[in-house]
Every structure is written in C-alpha cells, then in structure tokens.
Design a protein around this motif. Structure first.
Motif, mmCIF file in Angstrom:
data_model
loop_
_atom_site.group_PDB
_atom_site.id
_atom_site.type_symbol
_atom_site.label_atom_id
_atom_site.label_comp_id
_atom_site.label_asym_id
_atom_site.label_seq_id
_atom_site.Cartn_x
_atom_site.Cartn_y
_atom_site.Cartn_z
ATOM 1 N N SER A 137 -47.552 53.591 31.355
ATOM 2 C CA SER A 137 -47.791 53.175 32.604
ATOM 3 C C SER A 137 -46.784 53.832 33.584
ATOM 4 C CB SER A 137 -47.505 51.555 32.760
ATOM 5 O OG SER A 137 -48.685 50.931 32.112
ATOM 6 N N LEU A 138 -47.304 54.286 34.720
ATOM 7 C CA LEU A 138 -46.620 54.959 35.820
ATOM 8 C C LEU A 138 -46.888 54.824 36.989
ATOM 9 C CD1 LEU A 138 -47.726 58.034 36.346
ATOM 10 C CD2 LEU A 138 -47.008 58.447 34.081
ATOM 11 N N GLN A 139 -46.248 55.166 37.797
ATOM 12 C CA GLN A 139 -46.488 54.939 39.413
ATOM 13 C C GLN A 139 -45.904 56.329 40.290
ATOM 14 O OE1 GLN A 139 -46.143 51.539 41.747
ATOM 15 N NE2 GLN A 139 -46.215 49.943 39.722
ATOM 16 N N SER B 68 -51.391 58.311 46.480
ATOM 17 C CA SER B 68 -50.522 57.605 45.439
ATOM 18 C C SER B 68 -51.437 57.345 44.104
ATOM 19 C CB SER B 68 -50.197 56.297 45.922
ATOM 20 O OG SER B 68 -51.248 55.305 46.319
ATOM 21 N N LEU B 69 -50.778 57.317 43.212
ATOM 22 C CA LEU B 69 -51.288 57.116 41.764
ATOM 23 C C LEU B 69 -50.603 56.024 40.705
ATOM 24 C CD1 LEU B 69 -53.205 58.650 39.472
ATOM 25 C CD2 LEU B 69 -50.875 59.702 38.876
ATOM 26 N N GLN B 70 -51.636 55.229 40.290
ATOM 27 C CA GLN B 70 -51.013 54.289 39.435
ATOM 28 C C GLN B 70 -51.604 54.353 38.088
ATOM 29 O OE1 GLN B 70 -51.021 50.510 41.480
ATOM 30 N NE2 GLN B 70 -50.313 49.195 39.501
ATOM 31 N N VAL B 71 -51.046 54.640 37.070
ATOM 32 C CA VAL B 71 -51.672 54.505 35.724
ATOM 33 C C VAL B 71 -51.215 53.231 35.036
ATOM 34 C CG1 VAL B 71 -51.417 55.708 33.514
ATOM 35 C CG2 VAL B 71 -51.463 57.105 35.569
ATOM 36 N N GLU B 72 -51.949 52.362 34.392
ATOM 37 C CA GLU B 72 -51.929 51.332 33.674
ATOM 38 C C GLU B 72 -52.357 51.242 32.419
ATOM 39 O OE1 GLU B 72 -53.850 48.547 36.005
ATOM 40 O OE2 GLU B 72 -52.698 48.597 37.795
ATOM 41 N N GLU B 73 -51.462 50.916 31.200
ATOM 42 C CA GLU B 73 -51.533 50.919 30.170
ATOM 43 C C GLU B 73 -52.694 52.020 29.234
ATOM 44 O OE1 GLU B 73 -50.208 48.515 28.141
ATOM 45 O OE2 GLU B 73 -48.943 47.997 29.605
ATOM 46 N N LEU B 74 -52.193 53.130 29.722
ATOM 47 C CA LEU B 74 -53.141 54.252 29.364
ATOM 48 C C LEU B 74 -53.084 54.584 27.876
ATOM 49 C CD1 LEU B 74 -54.980 56.125 31.056
ATOM 50 C CD2 LEU B 74 -53.339 57.824 31.059
ATOM 51 N N CYS B 75 -54.216 54.555 27.206
ATOM 52 C CA CYS B 75 -54.313 54.804 26.020
ATOM 53 C C CYS B 75 -55.402 55.964 25.661
ATOM 54 C CB CYS B 75 -54.784 53.660 24.920
ATOM 55 S SG CYS B 75 -53.531 52.503 25.274
ATOM 56 N N VAL B 76 -54.824 57.016 24.703
ATOM 57 C CA VAL B 76 -55.739 58.157 24.606
ATOM 58 C C VAL B 76 -55.530 58.450 23.069
ATOM 59 C CG1 VAL B 76 -56.155 60.430 24.874
ATOM 60 C CG2 VAL B 76 -55.793 59.154 26.615
ATOM 61 N N ALA B 77 -56.818 58.850 22.417
ATOM 62 C CA ALA B 77 -56.359 59.050 20.914
ATOM 63 C C ALA B 77 -57.347 60.487 20.667
ATOM 64 C CB ALA B 77 -57.371 57.911 20.076
ATOM 65 N N TYR B 78 -56.790 61.119 19.744
ATOM 66 C CA TYR B 78 -57.367 62.266 18.884
ATOM 67 C C TYR B 78 -58.055 61.871 17.601
ATOM 68 C CZ TYR B 78 -55.449 65.097 22.656
ATOM 69 O OH TYR B 78 -55.217 65.700 24.059
ATOM 70 N N GLY C 125 -57.032 51.376 29.231
ATOM 71 C CA GLY C 125 -56.135 51.663 30.551
ATOM 72 C C GLY C 125 -56.941 51.915 31.587
ATOM 73 N N ARG C 126 -56.254 52.051 32.895
ATOM 74 C CA ARG C 126 -56.658 52.530 33.958
ATOM 75 C C ARG C 126 -56.048 53.523 34.860
ATOM 76 N NH1 ARG C 126 -58.250 47.594 38.052
ATOM 77 N NH2 ARG C 126 -55.986 47.442 38.195
ATOM 78 N N VAL C 127 -56.754 54.305 35.771
ATOM 79 C CA VAL C 127 -56.151 55.215 36.301
ATOM 80 C C VAL C 127 -56.564 55.229 38.113
ATOM 81 C CG1 VAL C 127 -56.111 57.831 37.048
ATOM 82 C CG2 VAL C 127 -56.338 57.261 34.736
ATOM 83 N N LEU C 128 -55.466 54.915 38.882
ATOM 84 C CA LEU C 128 -55.921 54.213 40.215
ATOM 85 C C LEU C 128 -55.523 55.520 40.922
ATOM 86 C CD1 LEU C 128 -54.806 50.688 39.793
ATOM 87 C CD2 LEU C 128 -57.099 51.433 39.495
ATOM 88 N N LEU C 129 -56.509 55.930 41.989
ATOM 89 C CA LEU C 129 -56.036 56.962 42.926
ATOM 90 C C LEU C 129 -56.058 56.309 44.281
ATOM 91 C CD1 LEU C 129 -55.180 59.624 43.633
ATOM 92 C CD2 LEU C 129 -57.699 60.300 44.016
ATOM 93 N N ASP C 130 -55.066 55.703 45.105
ATOM 94 C CA ASP C 130 -55.135 55.178 46.476
ATOM 95 C C ASP C 130 -55.692 53.683 45.978
ATOM 96 O OD1 ASP C 130 -53.692 57.221 47.717
ATOM 97 O OD2 ASP C 130 -55.652 58.129 48.017
ATOM 98 N N GLY C 131 -55.438 53.291 44.821
ATOM 99 C CA GLY C 131 -55.909 51.897 44.700
ATOM 100 C C GLY C 131 -57.348 51.748 43.988
ATOM 101 N N ARG C 132 -57.882 52.893 44.130
ATOM 102 C CA ARG C 132 -59.476 53.055 43.392
ATOM 103 C C ARG C 132 -59.349 53.445 41.875
ATOM 104 N NH1 ARG C 132 -63.895 57.305 45.200
ATOM 105 N NH2 ARG C 132 -65.270 56.925 43.417
ATOM 106 N N ASP C 133 -60.060 52.539 41.193
ATOM 107 C CA ASP C 133 -60.281 52.886 39.592
ATOM 108 C C ASP C 133 -60.995 53.956 39.503
ATOM 109 O OD1 ASP C 133 -60.088 53.233 37.041
ATOM 110 O OD2 ASP C 133 -60.767 51.126 36.628
ATOM 111 N N ILE C 134 -60.429 55.394 38.835
ATOM 112 C CA ILE C 134 -61.525 56.332 38.846
ATOM 113 C C ILE C 134 -61.859 56.890 37.669
ATOM 114 C CG2 ILE C 134 -60.511 57.400 41.204
ATOM 115 C CD1 ILE C 134 -58.645 59.209 39.544
ATOM 116 N N ALA C 135 -61.355 55.852 36.852
ATOM 117 C CA ALA C 135 -61.826 56.324 35.108
ATOM 118 C C ALA C 135 -63.048 56.560 34.896
ATOM 119 C CB ALA C 135 -61.489 55.058 34.468
#
Length: 236
Positions: free
Chosen positions: A23-25, A3-13, A58-68
C-alpha cells in the motif's frame, strides 16, 4: 495534478508472489520515491499501476477512482503515463516522430501540441538539436531524455518513472534528477522508482522502501536518508 492510492496490491507470476499486499499513497503535486534492491518488485509495482500486470488482489485509485478494470491505454488518457525501464524508444523513428507518438491518443489543437512540444524542448534542449536524427543513434542519456519527453507529450497529470538514471554517467544522472524536479514544478505528480536510493530520497517528499515484494519502511525522503536501516541496506 493527480493523486494515487494503492491498497493491498498483490501480483503473482504463476505461483511466485511478486507483490505481497503493498500500500502506498502519492499525494497530488508531490514527488514520491519507491526504492529497493534489484528484484524487490519495484518495476512490477509500476506495471501493475499502469495495468500492464494483472492484479491478484488490491486496488489502484487515481483521484479516488478505482482504475483496476481500466485498460492501460485508457489510463494514459486519464493522465497516468509511464516512462519504462530501458527507455523503449522507437529506434527507427526520428526524435520528432517519437515525440509525436507521445501525443498519439490526445485530441488537441495543433497550437496546443506545439506549445507542449516547445515546453518539452525547453526541458530537454539537446533534443531540439536532434529532431531529425534517428532515435536509435542517440546516446544513452539522450535516449532517456527522449523517453521522458515523449511521456510529457501525453500531457500526464501523474508520471511514473522507472529507473531513469540506469546506465547513465554521473553528470547525466544529476541532470535527469534536476529535470524530474522541474517536471514536478510544472504541475505533474511523480512516482519515481530508483535503485539509486540516495538520489531518489533527496528529491522525494514521501518515500517507500520495498523488499521482497513488501513495503518495509515509509516516511519522508529526508527521514529515510537518515535511517540507519536504509543506509545499511541501500546506501552503503
């Protein structure tokens, strides 16, 4: 399946904010679509999830683990595998060599790799006929099949697909989407990025609409297909 959970992801160029706190699940075992117009930030989102773009927040969670903080190549080992936009196959290698590259980081017995290869060639029977052919000489549709097959050789639990239908004839588009559902039935969670919103929403159980780096709508694929706002903006 992951499972994947994305929380408040911000990216800038530089000073340009490409993603503004999305945010998405993606629930385990599901197909989730991320749709939107060109420039909405879809590819940036996938690259950030894979670790190819640094996060501003923001955070990227794979199976509940923060993989940022996990490097991109180690995310592949964790089961997070991307099929990039434009396929990016190794044109000077054969089909067989490209598929072998997909399993490069795996430590598996030869028999297990052969079983996985057989599964890939069952998904994409045309590749079986092209195993000794240089990949750069394949048709566009065959190259897309190869890119997806190479990703499957990495044994993904979560597969990210970036515009798999781009540049393909309508007949091949149907085939590619049928294969996406077949991959999901094999036990792989799928996050699908597509400009072809109608096709993506047809097969997606959950979906998000991205506009100017923000999620503006979300729901089931069926609900978004019936949404007047989505139809007007993306389906015509």
């Amino acid at each position: 399946m992951s499972s994947l959970q994305v929380e408040e992801l911000c990216v800038a160029y530089g000073k340009i904010q490409a993603l503004r706190g999305i945010s998405l699940q993606v629930p385990s075992g599901r197909i989730c679509a991320l749709v939107g117009a060109n420039g909405a930030g879809k590819t940036t989102a996938l690259n950030a999830i894979c670790g190819l773009r640094p996060l501003v927040g923001g955070r990227v969670l794979l199976d509940g683990r923060d993989i940022a903080a996990v490097p991109p190549h180690d995310r592949v080992t964790l089961g997070l595998v991307q099929v990039p936009e434009g396929r990016r196959i190794f044109g000077r290698l054969t089909v067989a060599e490209n598929l072998a590259m997909g399993a490069f980081r795996r430590r598996a017995m030869r028999s297990e790799l052969q079983a996985d290869l057989d599964e890939v060639l069952t998904l994409f029977p045309r590749l079986r006929e092209r195993m000794a052919q240089l990949s750069g000489t394949l048709s566009g549709g065959e190259q897309q099949m190869l890119a997806m097959g190479r990703a499957m050789m990495a044994k993904p639990s979560l597969l990210l697909l970036d515009e798999p239908s781009m540049g393909l004839a309508p007949r091949l588009v149907d085939q590619i989407f049928e294969t996406v559902t077949a991959i999901n039935r094999l036990g792989v969670t799928v996050l699908l990025v597509e400009q072809n919103a109608f096709m993506a929403l047809e097969i997606a159980e959950t979906a998000y609409v991205l506009q100017s780096g923000e999620v503006v709508l979300s729901g089931t694929g069926a609900a978004l297909i019936d949404s007047e706002a989505v139809q007007e903006a993306y389906l015509g």
